[in-house]
Motif scaffolding. Structure first.
Motif, PDB file in Angstrom:
ATOM      1  N   UNK A   1       0.804  -1.234   0.000  1.00 46.00           N
ATOM      2  CA  UNK A   1       0.000   0.000   0.000  1.00 46.00           C
ATOM      3  C   UNK A   1       0.843   1.294   0.000  1.00 46.00           C
ATOM      4  N   UNK A   2       1.088   1.819  -1.190  1.00 48.63           N
ATOM      5  CA  UNK A   2       1.946   3.011  -1.298  1.00 48.63           C
ATOM      6  C   UNK A   2       1.335   4.112  -2.152  1.00 48.63           C
TER       7      UNK A   2
ATOM      8  N   UNK B   1       3.357  -9.495   1.396  1.00 49.65           N
ATOM      9  CA  UNK B   1       4.376  -8.469   1.138  1.00 49.65           C
ATOM     10  C   UNK B   1       3.927  -7.146   1.743  1.00 49.65           C
TER      11      UNK B   1
ATOM     12  N   UNK C   1       4.744  -3.261   2.964  1.00 50.02           N
ATOM     13  CA  UNK C   1       5.701  -2.184   2.669  1.00 50.02           C
ATOM     14  C   UNK C   1       6.578  -1.899   3.894  1.00 50.02           C
ATOM     15  N   UNK C   2       7.822  -1.518   3.652  1.00 49.35           N
ATOM     16  CA  UNK C   2       8.799  -1.329   4.716  1.00 49.35           C
ATOM     17  C   UNK C   2       8.402  -0.292   5.746  1.00 49.35           C
ATOM     18  N   UNK C   3       7.626   0.702   5.303  1.00 52.22           N
ATOM     19  CA  UNK C   3       7.236   1.774   6.221  1.00 52.22           C
ATOM     20  C   UNK C   3       6.203   1.306   7.244  1.00 52.22           C
ATOM     21  N   UNK C   4       5.600   0.140   7.029  1.00 51.43           N
ATOM     22  CA  UNK C   4       4.652  -0.405   8.005  1.00 51.43           C
ATOM     23  C   UNK C   4       5.381  -1.357   8.953  1.00 51.43           C
ATOM     24  N   UNK C   5       6.512  -0.890   9.498  1.00 49.19           N
ATOM     25  CA  UNK C   5       7.343  -1.766  10.331  1.00 49.19           C
ATOM     26  C   UNK C   5       6.585  -2.420  11.469  1.00 49.19           C
TER      27      UNK C   5
ATOM     28  N   UNK D   1       6.877 -10.860   4.301  1.00 52.14           N
ATOM     29  CA  UNK D   1       8.046 -10.241   3.660  1.00 52.14           C
ATOM     30  C   UNK D   1       7.959  -8.730   3.806  1.00 52.14           C
ATOM     31  N   UNK D   2       9.034  -8.137   4.314  1.00 57.43           N
ATOM     32  CA  UNK D   2       9.041  -6.689   4.531  1.00 57.43           C
ATOM     33  C   UNK D   2       9.724  -5.984   3.368  1.00 57.43           C
ATOM     34  N   UNK D   3       9.012  -5.077   2.728  1.00 62.70           N
ATOM     35  CA  UNK D   3       9.598  -4.270   1.662  1.00 62.70           C
ATOM     36  C   UNK D   3      10.593  -3.283   2.251  1.00 62.70           C
ATOM     37  N   UNK D   4      11.120  -2.387   1.389  1.00 67.35           N
ATOM     38  CA  UNK D   4      12.139  -1.473   1.909  1.00 67.35           C
ATOM     39  C   UNK D   4      12.023  -0.080   1.280  1.00 67.35           C
ATOM     40  N   UNK D   5      10.783   0.284   0.901  1.00 76.39           N
ATOM     41  CA  UNK D   5      10.597   1.643   0.426  1.00 76.39           C
ATOM     42  C   UNK D   5      10.736   1.783  -1.079  1.00 76.39           C
ATOM     43  N   UNK D   6       9.770   1.273  -1.834  1.00 74.71           N
ATOM     44  CA  UNK D   6       9.749   1.431  -3.289  1.00 74.71           C
ATOM     45  C   UNK D   6       8.302   1.280  -3.762  1.00 74.71           C
TER      46      UNK D   6
ATOM     47  N   UNK E   1      12.816 -19.195   3.086  1.00 75.41           N
ATOM     48  CA  UNK E   1      12.694 -18.776   1.678  1.00 75.41           C
ATOM     49  C   UNK E   1      13.055 -19.905   0.729  1.00 75.41           C
TER      50      UNK E   1
ATOM     51  N   UNK F   1      16.431  -9.740   0.787  1.00 81.20           N
ATOM     52  CA  UNK F   1      15.847  -8.578   1.465  1.00 81.20           C
ATOM     53  C   UNK F   1      15.725  -8.752   2.980  1.00 81.20           C
TER      54      UNK F   1
ATOM     55  N   UNK G   1      17.666  -6.572   5.965  1.00 80.28           N
ATOM     56  CA  UNK G   1      16.975  -5.983   7.125  1.00 80.28           C
ATOM     57  C   UNK G   1      17.618  -6.441   8.428  1.00 80.28           C
TER      58      UNK G   1
ATOM     59  N   UNK H   1      16.256   0.417  -3.068  1.00 80.26           N
ATOM     60  CA  UNK H   1      15.244   0.604  -2.025  1.00 80.26           C
ATOM     61  C   UNK H   1      15.656   1.724  -1.081  1.00 80.26           C
ATOM     62  N   UNK H   2      14.750   2.665  -0.902  1.00 84.59           N
ATOM     63  CA  UNK H   2      15.020   3.879  -0.130  1.00 84.59           C
ATOM     64  C   UNK H   2      15.425   3.600   1.313  1.00 84.59           C
ATOM     65  N   UNK H   3      14.876   2.527   1.909  1.00 82.18           N
ATOM     66  CA  UNK H   3      15.079   2.332   3.342  1.00 82.18           C
ATOM     67  C   UNK H   3      16.381   1.628   3.711  1.00 82.18           C
TER      68      UNK H   3
ATOM     69  N   UNK I   1       7.517   9.463  10.356  1.00 83.76           N
ATOM     70  CA  UNK I   1       7.980   8.128  10.730  1.00 83.76           C
ATOM     71  C   UNK I   1       9.279   8.252  11.523  1.00 83.76           C
TER      72      UNK I   1
ATOM     73  N   UNK J   1      10.327   2.170  13.310  1.00 84.32           N
ATOM     74  CA  UNK J   1       9.266   1.384  12.678  1.00 84.32           C
ATOM     75  C   UNK J   1       7.878   1.853  13.113  1.00 84.32           C
TER      76      UNK J   1
END
Lengths: 434, 177
Positions: A86-87, A124, A126-130, A165-170, B25, B33, B37, B72-74, B140, B143
Motif C-alpha cells: 500500500x503506497x 508483502x 511495505x517497509x514503512x509499516x514496520x 516479507x518486509x519491503x524497503x521503500x519502493x 525462503x 531482502x 533488514x 530501495x530507499x530504506x 515516521x 518502525x
C-alpha cells in the motif's frame, strides 16, 4: 465512522483485541477455511468468488475469481502473494485490515492459496509499516500453532507455508511483477507481460498476486455465499469497498461504503462536509494516479467502477483526497510530479526521462520562469509517456498532470508573468531567430 | 570490491535468525531482502564487509546486493543518526500543511534536511507517502508513526528523544488480550 450497517470488512476496526486468534475464532473466524477444506472443491470456491463479482481492490479492479482461473492445471509449484505494499498516495485502508484484523487477511490468504493450489503464500508488507510486520508475523505464528498453516492443514492433506516479507521503500513494488522480483531478492522493476504471472511469475512458476482487501473479502463470500455479497453494491460493482479519506473534511479516515453510493451523499452525510473554514475545490477519487474531478463533477458522480469511469476518472484504490479551495493546484501537481519522478524504477526511457521532465517544467513554472510553450511541452511529454512503458507508473504520472492542466489551466497560466516576453525568450523563439 | 573474504561477523542470535530466514525462503537469493533488514537492524547500516559476507552466504554477486541496497530507499550503506525524523511531504500531508512541520523541525534541530545534527542524534528527511493520509501530517521514526502532527506535538516528540523518554508513537496502540 457512521453507517454501521455497511461495516463488513471493517467490522472489527473498533476493537482492540481481534489480532488475537481466540477472539477472531470466537467471532466466527476460520469457519470459512474449515468449510472449504471439508465441504468444497477448488472449482466451487473459484466459481463462488467469480459469482460474487469481487474485483481486485488494489486499483486495477480485475475480477478476482477470473484471475485465479488463469493458473495452469498441470503445474506443481504455485505461489500466492498478498500485496500489502500500500503506497499509492491517499491510500491507507490495507493498513487498518492488517492492524485490526490480521487473521481475516490470513484466513482469506489461506483460502485463496488453497483455491489456486499454492504451496507458499507471501504477505508483502511495505517497509514503512514496520510495526505491522510484527503484528502480522505474530498472527501468522498463532495460525501455525492452531493448525491453520503448515503441514496437512486441519487433516485435509493440504500443506501451505506463509512468509511475511518486509519491503524497503519502493512504490513500484506495488506493481505485481515488481513485487515478485522484490521477493526474489532483486530490484523491484516490473516485468514485460506476457507471460502473465499467473503462468510465469515467482521463480518462473505460476503466481497469483491479490490485494489485502481482496483476500480479506474472501472468507465472508465463502461463509455467506456470493448472493449475500451481492446484496450491497451494483450489478457490475458488487459488494462494499473501503475508502480511505484524507484532507480537511470533518470525518477523514476509513469508511466502508456500498459501491454505487452517490458522492454527494457520501461527502455530506458520511464525511460531514468540509472542516470549518474550508471550502471544497476538487477531489481525487482513487489514489493520486487517477484524474482529478472538480467539486461540481464530483457531486454528480456515484462511487462505483462504472460511474467513475464515465466521469473520466477511476475508482482505483479508494484513496480519496479532498482538495480545499485554499490549495494552489500547480503546487499540488509539483508535489505529485516529484513523487512519480522519485519512484520511477528507471527501466523504461519514457517514464525515467518523462517524469523528470514533468517535474522540472512544473518547478520552472512555479519559479515564475515558465512560458506558454511549457504548457504545450507538458502535453507533448505526456504523449510520449502514456501507454508506452512496461508498467502503468508512467500513465500514473500522466493522468493527474493532464487533468490538472485541463481543469485548472488558468492557475498554470497565471504563473506565466508576461506572455509576450515569455514567448520571445523561449527556446523555440530563439531557435526561430537564429 | 573486496575479494579477500569477509571479516564481517554477526552475533550468535543474529546468526540463528539468519539461518531461520534462509530456511523459510525457497531459494538463497530470495532471502536477500530479509537478510539486509537483519543486518541493518542489528548494525545500523549495511557495511562493505557485510556485503561481502552476504555475497558468500547467499551466493549472489556483490553487484546485485549493492544494486538492491541502492534501489530501495530504506536500506542504508552509511552510519545513520540515532533518530531519523521522516516527515511525509506527499499530497495529503501537504494539504494538511506538513511543510510548516518540516520548517519547524529544521529550525528546532538547526540543520537542513538530510544533514545530521552534530551529536549524531537526529536527521530530518522529507519522505514520500507513509500510508497514513487521513491522519496527516505524519512522521515516521524507526518502525512507528507519529500522526496528526502539530508544532506542540513535534516539540514534545523531539524533547522526548533528547531526554531519553520517547513519546509513545500513535501506531503503538494498546492491545488487549
Amino acid at each position: 465512522m457512521t453507517n454501521n450497517q455497511y461495516k463488513i470488512l471493517s467490522r472489527r476496526f473498533d476493537r482492540n483485541d481481534a489480532h488475537n486468534i481466540s477472539v477472531y475464532e470466537a467471532d466466527g473466524g476460520y469457519v470459512g477455511l474449515k468449510k472449504v477444506l471439508s465441504h468444497m472443491s477448488r472449482e466451487q470456491v473459484i466459481a463462488e468468488v467469480k459469482e460474487s463479482g469481487l474485483r481486485g481492490r488494489g486499483g486495477a479492479g480485475f475480477p478476482a475469481g477470473v484471475k485465479w482461473g488463469f493458473v495452469p492445471e498441470d503445474v506443481e509449484d504455485i505461489y500466492f502473494m498478498v500485496n500489502a505494499d500500500e503506497s499509492e498516495p491517499g491510500t491507507f485502508k490495507d493498513r487498518f485490515l492488517l492492524d485490526y484484523d490480521p487473521h481475516m487477511v490470513i484466513e482469506g490468504s489461506i483460502i485463496s492459496s488453497w483455491a489456486v493450489r499454492a504451496k507458499l503464500c507471501v504477505i508483502y508488507i511495505r517497509g514503512e509499516f514496520g510495526w505491522l510486520v510484527d503484528r502480522v508475523q505474530a498472527a501468522v505464528d498463532q495460525a501455525y500453532a492452531a493448525g491453520y498453516l503448515g503441514e496437512n492443514i486441519q487433516g485435509s492433506g493440504y500443506t501451505l507455508n506463509m512468509i511475511v516479507h518486509k519491503g524497503a521503500g519502493a512504490y513500484i513494488c506495488g506493481e505485481e511483477t515488481g513485487l515478485i522480483n522484490s521477493v526474489e531478492g532483486r530490484k523491484g522493476q516490473p516485468r514485460l507481460k506476457p507471460p502473465f504471472p499467473a503462468v510465469c511469475g515467482f521463480l518462473d512458476k505460476p503466481t497469483i498476486v491479490n490485494n489485502v482487501e481482496t483476500v480479506a473479502s474472501v472468507p465472508d463470500i465463502i461463509i455467506d455465499g456470493a448472493s449475500e455479497y451481492r446484496k450491497h453494491g451494483t450489478e457490475k460493482s458488487a459488494g462494499t469497498k473501503l475508502f480511505s479519506v484524507s484532507g480537511p473534511v470533518k470525518n477523514p479516515g476509513i469508511h466502508e461504503i456500498p459501491l454505487g453510493l452517490p458522492f454527494n451523499e457520501f461527502f455530506h452525510e458520511w464525511l460531514g462536509g468540509m472542516a470549518d473554514g474550508e471550502e471544497l475545490k476538487a477531489v481525487i477519487m482513487g489514489g493520486s494516479s487517477v484524474p482529478v474531478l472538480t467539486a461540481e463533477e464530483a457531486m454528480e458522480t456515484n462511487l462505483d467502477y462504472e460511474s467513475l469511469a464515465e466521469a473520466g476518472t477511476m475508482l482505483g484504490s479508494g484513496g480519496m483526497i479532498i482538495i480545499p479551495e485554499r490549495c494552489d493546484m500547480v503546487e499540488l501537481i509539483q508535489v505529485l510530479m516529484h513523487f512519480y519522478w522519485d519512484e520511477s524504477c528507471g527501466q523504461c526511457t519514457p517514464c525515467r526521462e518523462g517524469t523528470g521532465w514533468l517535474h522540472r517544467i512544473v518547478k520552472k513554472l512555479r519559479k515564475g520562469e515558465g512560458t506558454l510553450e511549457d504548457l504545450d511541452l507538458i502535453e507533448n511529454v505526456c504523449e510520449g509517456m502514456a501507454g508506452l512503458t512496461i508498467c502503468p507508473l508512467s500513465d500514473a504520472a500522466v493522468m493527474p498532470i493532464i487533468s490538472f492542466l485541463e481543469k485548472y489551466r488558468p492557475e498554470f497560466e497565471a504563473l506565466i508573468q508576461n506572455e509576450k516576453e515569455s514567448i520571445s525568450s523561449s527556446r523555440w523563439a530563439r531557435e526561430i531567430r537564429s | 570490491m573486496n575479494d579477500a573474504g569477509s571479516v564481517f561477523t554477526l552475533s550468535p542470535e543474529s546468526v540463528a535468525e539468519f539461518d531461520k530466514i534462509v530456511e523459510r525462503y525457497p531459494t538463497k537469493a530470495s532471502a536477500l531482502m530479509p537478510v539486509l533488514w537483519l543486518i541493518q537492524d542489528s548494525a545500523g547500516f549495511i557495511s562493505d564487509d557485510a556485503v561481502v559476507w552476504i555475497s558468500e552466504k547467499l551466493e549472489v554477486t556483490q553487484a546485485r546486493i549493492r544494486e538492491v541496497i541502492s534501489f530501495y530507499f530504506m536500506y542504508r550503506d552509511t552510519p545513520q543518526a540515532k533518530y531519523k525524523l521522516q516527515v511525509c511531504h506527499n499530497i495529503s500531508c501537504h494539504i494538511m500543511k506538513s511543510r510548516s512541520i518540516m520548517t519547524h523541525i529544521e529550525k528546532q534541530l538547526g540543520v537542513k534536511p538530510g544533514v545530521q545534527t552534530g551529536d549524531g542524534m537526529f536527521v530530518l528527511e522529507g519522505v514520500e507517502c507513509l500510508g497514513a493520509c487521513g491522519m496527516g501530517p505524519v512522521m515516521q521514526v524507526g518502525s512507528h508513526l507519529y500522526e496528526e502532527l502539530t508544532i506542540e506535538k513535534v516539540d514534545a516528540i523531539i524533547e522526548g528523544f533528547r531526554s531519553d523518554q520517547p513519546v509513545t508513537p500513535d501506531t503503538d496502540r494498546k492491545l488487549e488480550g
